[in-house]
Scaffold this active site. Structure first.
Site, mmCIF file in Angstrom:
data_model
loop_
_atom_site.group_PDB
_atom_site.id
_atom_site.type_symbol
_atom_site.label_atom_id
_atom_site.label_comp_id
_atom_site.label_asym_id
_atom_site.label_seq_id
_atom_site.Cartn_x
_atom_site.Cartn_y
_atom_site.Cartn_z
ATOM 1 N NE ARG A 182 75.314 65.497 4.329
ATOM 2 C CZ ARG A 182 74.171 64.658 3.813
ATOM 3 N NH1 ARG A 182 74.110 65.012 2.693
ATOM 4 N NH2 ARG A 182 73.384 63.795 4.582
ATOM 5 C CB CYS A 216 78.765 63.034 9.722
ATOM 6 S SG CYS A 216 78.576 63.140 11.262
ATOM 7 C CD GLU A 229 58.102 75.077 4.766
ATOM 8 O OE1 GLU A 229 58.017 74.001 5.788
ATOM 9 O OE2 GLU A 229 59.119 75.098 4.015
ATOM 10 C CE LYS A 258 68.768 70.594 1.937
ATOM 11 N NZ LYS A 258 67.503 71.221 1.930
ATOM 12 C CD1 TRP A 303 75.073 66.064 14.135
ATOM 13 C CD2 TRP A 303 75.117 68.185 13.226
ATOM 14 N NE1 TRP A 303 74.185 66.811 14.628
ATOM 15 C CE2 TRP A 303 74.065 68.162 13.978
ATOM 16 C CE3 TRP A 303 75.462 69.313 12.334
ATOM 17 C CZ2 TRP A 303 73.121 69.065 14.119
ATOM 18 C CZ3 TRP A 303 74.393 70.336 12.494
ATOM 19 C CH2 TRP A 303 73.253 70.154 13.365
ATOM 20 C CE LYS A 323 61.962 76.736 5.276
ATOM 21 N NZ LYS A 323 61.359 75.543 5.187
ATOM 22 C CG ASN A 355 78.606 60.108 7.965
ATOM 23 O OD1 ASN A 355 79.674 60.786 8.472
ATOM 24 N ND2 ASN A 355 78.300 60.692 6.588
ATOM 25 N N GLY A 356 76.654 58.391 11.391
ATOM 26 C CA GLY A 356 75.597 57.505 12.036
ATOM 27 C C GLY A 356 75.921 57.280 13.474
ATOM 28 C CG HIS A 373 39.332 77.461 20.788
ATOM 29 N ND1 HIS A 373 38.144 77.656 21.292
ATOM 30 C CD2 HIS A 373 39.083 77.187 19.339
ATOM 31 C CE1 HIS A 373 37.207 77.334 20.359
ATOM 32 N NE2 HIS A 373 37.851 77.462 19.116
ATOM 33 C CD GLU A 416 63.995 74.807 8.648
ATOM 34 O OE1 GLU A 416 64.273 73.645 8.796
ATOM 35 O OE2 GLU A 416 63.740 75.776 7.855
#
Ligand code: G6P
Length: 652
Positions: free
Chosen positions: A27, A2, A527, A647, A74, A531, A98-99, A550, A534
């Site tokens: 965001r 948010c 990473e 974000k 959000w 990527k 927000n929160g 394995h 995402e």
């Protein structure tokens, strides 16, 4: 997540709020809304499940005024729709939040029992009720007319009628709790009172039509910054919304309340003790907030990396002693010698960059080091050791899990430093010292340049600790030469974009991919897989190359390609035998590494310039960024706003 923007000043705040919200779009959000005080003493509210541009274009011409608050939501409690969008309005009070309010259900039940009527499913509406009540607004007063008008909001329409009716309610309530004569008076007190009932995290901005000269903001776990302008003030959850208007900001601390008026601000604790802040200067280049001719921020930020690396290195190499100088560490040589272990904490890409960092520290300084997801660490009652150096890594400096890990460590007496990009943010402030990345704002949700900058900063830290411990001057000089070579080598890799894009186009046709790497290549594989997931939404799984046999080898076949990290190091032969295992099962391979490979072992090879073995991982991750980006573009995804991701995750 948010976003919050608010403005107090003499000009019409609506264009400022819309512009600010547009800056926060990166965001991630699902709906947006505004509330402004109008000249006749009422509120105008407009909110809808729409993009910020849609919100702006659907505003009635008369939707003007100030002060005002704006929000991009959000969804956490209740689906994304017009009603659940913020601001939430109760009587004369409008709130953006927000929160997460953890005791929202309990508070809602209590408020309903006392006669409150809720219109949304959000936890945030509880705040609006609490503040309105604490400020003297009683349900059943003329403010109820406002709520009716609020119902029209379902269509995203203007709250004109409600705004008009508010005057009556507002006047009545002023006597009840307001004190317009005092510098801060009733609204701040009402917010303070309301917040004492709340358990959870919040960054809020509150507007009350009865106090048309101010906004009250508060923070607990969710960032809030005040922007200081010329006879105007701003409030935002992210400085990205402020940079067009001011460079002077004050970051609120947790448990702080601020009353913001055109001519200044006042901050205090929840129990009303005045606090002081020196404004800090945001050193942001406005171009960092625009795509600058690139189709996506992600691509722009990938291409910024040669400069990002230079900035991370600038002024930090001490050639004379073959070491690095990091001014903000607050650890002298004797203390550094006493460090017996290093533990690095972060989330997502910050965590993977931390894994690269741990290897660098272990290799160059020979101090046992490892990285752990901060989100796990904080919950497992970790053993905190006095001679361990803890390092929190965060681009945003506001990730809730990382901040919670830092606080848990401090509570137990651990020594924590930060590796942070955003200056002055909560994690940076909580840490005893640390290193800034100086990578500039990263707008793409998917981290690229800050991953690289974090790895570069860890190379400097490893060099610094190494030269205090047992790294020889010759090895120090070797690492420094490698660091100097990085920007040019990143540029060389970026020069291969077209070819990587072709490969990505091809690989995007598969349903998923394996990423494998050994030791230095392992965090890079992780990473790389992150990527790809995402932004392309393709399934990607990272495995240590050594572990393939394995279990996961069972999945390898012609329909599941593998991206293999194959650097020229002491493990090359081992990696080559992994390629053989995959090829024996007719799996397609894209090798990313150094030197040529037998075409029977790798279908495609992306060659990366060779640096020092310890620094090679920094370069090996760059082609994987381009691969993920171009796979996402091929699949037609909104690269800068990947689905379901934010974000900066400032909630649990
Ligand atoms: C979110 C983002 C990730 C990011 C992580 C840590 O999960 O989607 O891309 O790596 O947060 O963010 P930070 O700001 O702490 O580096």
């Amino acid at each position: 997540m948010c976003g919050i923007v608010a403005h107090v000043g003499s000009r019409d705040c609506v264009p400022i709020l819309l512009e600010g919200l547009a800056q926060l779009e990166y965001r991630g959000y699902d709906s947006a809304g505004l509330a402004v005080a109008n000249r006749s003493g009422g509120l105008r509210v407009h909110k809808a499940k729409t993009r910020v541009a849609g919100l702006g274009s659907s505003l009635p011409a008369r939707f003007k005024g100030g002060p005002g608050i704006g929000h991009t939501r959000w969804a956490t409690h209740g689906e994304p729709n017009d009603i659940n969008a913020h601001p939430h309005v109760v009587g004369p009070v409008a709130v953006v939040h927000n929160g997460i309010i953890e005791n929202a259900d309990e508070l809602r039940a209590k408020l309903i029992a006392e006669g409150a009527e809720f219109v949304s499913e959000t936890d945030s509406e509880v705040l609006a009720h609490l503040i309105a009540r604490a400020g003297g607004y009683l349900p059943g007063s003329s403010g109820d007319d406002l709520r009716e008008a609020g119902d029209d909001l379902r269509g995203g329409s203007d709250l004109r009628g409600g705004g008009g009716d508010l005057r009556g309610g507002g006047d009545g309530a002023r006597g009840g709790g307001g004190d317009l004569r005092g510098a801060r008076g009733g609204l701040e007190e009402a917010v303070r009172q309301a917040l004492t009932a709340v358990v959870g995290t919040y960054g809020i901005a509150v507007l009350d039509a009865r106090y048309p000269d101010r906004i009250v903001a508060a923070r607990n776990g969710s960032p809030v910054a005040l922007g200081i302008g010329d006879k105007e003030m701003f409030v935002a959850s992210d400085v990205a919304a402020l940079v067009r208007y001011t460079r002077q900001v004050v970051h609120l601390d947790d448990g702080e309340v601020a009353t913001v008026r055109a001519d200044g601000f006042h901050t205090s604790t929840l129990d009303a003790r005045t606090t002081t802040h020196e404004p800090s200067l945001i050193e942001a280049d406005l171009r960092a907030y625009s795509a600058d001719g690139y189709t996506h921020f992600m691509r722009k930020e990938i291409h910024e990396q040669p400069r990002t690396v230079e900035r991370a290195l600038r002024g930090r190499l001490e050639e004379r002693f073959h070491t690095a100088h990091l001014g903000g560490l607050n650890i002298d040589a004797r203390q550094a010698r006493a460090i017996r272990r290093v533990k690095i904490l972060g989330c997502g890409s910050a965590y993977y960059a931390g894994e690269v960092g741990a290897q660098l520290i272990e290799e160059l300084a020979r101090i046992p080091a490892d990285a752990e997801a901060a989100s796990e660490f904080r919950y497992r009652n970790p053993v905190v050791e006095a001679d361990t150096l803890y390092i929190a890594v965060s681009q945003s400096g506001e990730t809730h899990d990382t901040l919670a890990a830092v606080r848990e460590l401090k509570r137990k007496g651990g020594r924590v430093i930060g590796v942070v990009n955003a200056v002055g943010t909560a994690i940076a402030r909580e840490c005893e010292g640390g290193v800034y990345l100086h990578a500039g704002p990263e707008i793409s949700v998917t981290s690229t340049k800050t991953f690289t900058a974090t790895c570069v900063v860890f190379s400097l830290l490893a060099l610094h600790l190494g030269r205090i411990h047992d790294l020889s001057p010759a090895d120090g000089a070797r690492v420094i030469a490698g660091l100097h070579a990085l920007p040019g080598q990143v540029t060389e890799i970026l020069g291969q974009e077209e070819r990587i894009a072709e490969l990505a186009k091809d690989l995007a046709g598969y349903h998923g991919m394996f990423f494998v790497g050994r030791v230095r290549g392992w965090p890079i594989a992780r990473e790389g897989a992150q990527k790809l997931k995402e932004v392309s939404y393709l399934h990607a799984e990272a495995y240590p190359a050594s572990e393939l046999k394995h279990g996961p080898l069972a999945l390898v076949g012609p329909d599941l390609p593998t991206v293999a990290i194959v650097p020229e190091d002491e493990l090359r032969d081992k990696n080559i035998s992994t390629l053989g295992e995959i090829k024996a099962r007719r799996g397609r391979i894209l090798a990313v590494g150094h030197g040529t490979l037998d075409p029977r072992l790798a279908d495609d090879v992306v060659e990366v310039p060779k640096n020092e073995p310890e620094l090679d991982p920094i370069l090996l991750s760059v082609p994987l960024q381009l691969l993920a980006y171009h796979a996402a573009v091929t699949l037609g995804n909104d690269v800068d706003k990947p689905r379901n991701l934010a974000k900066s995750v400032t909630v649990e």
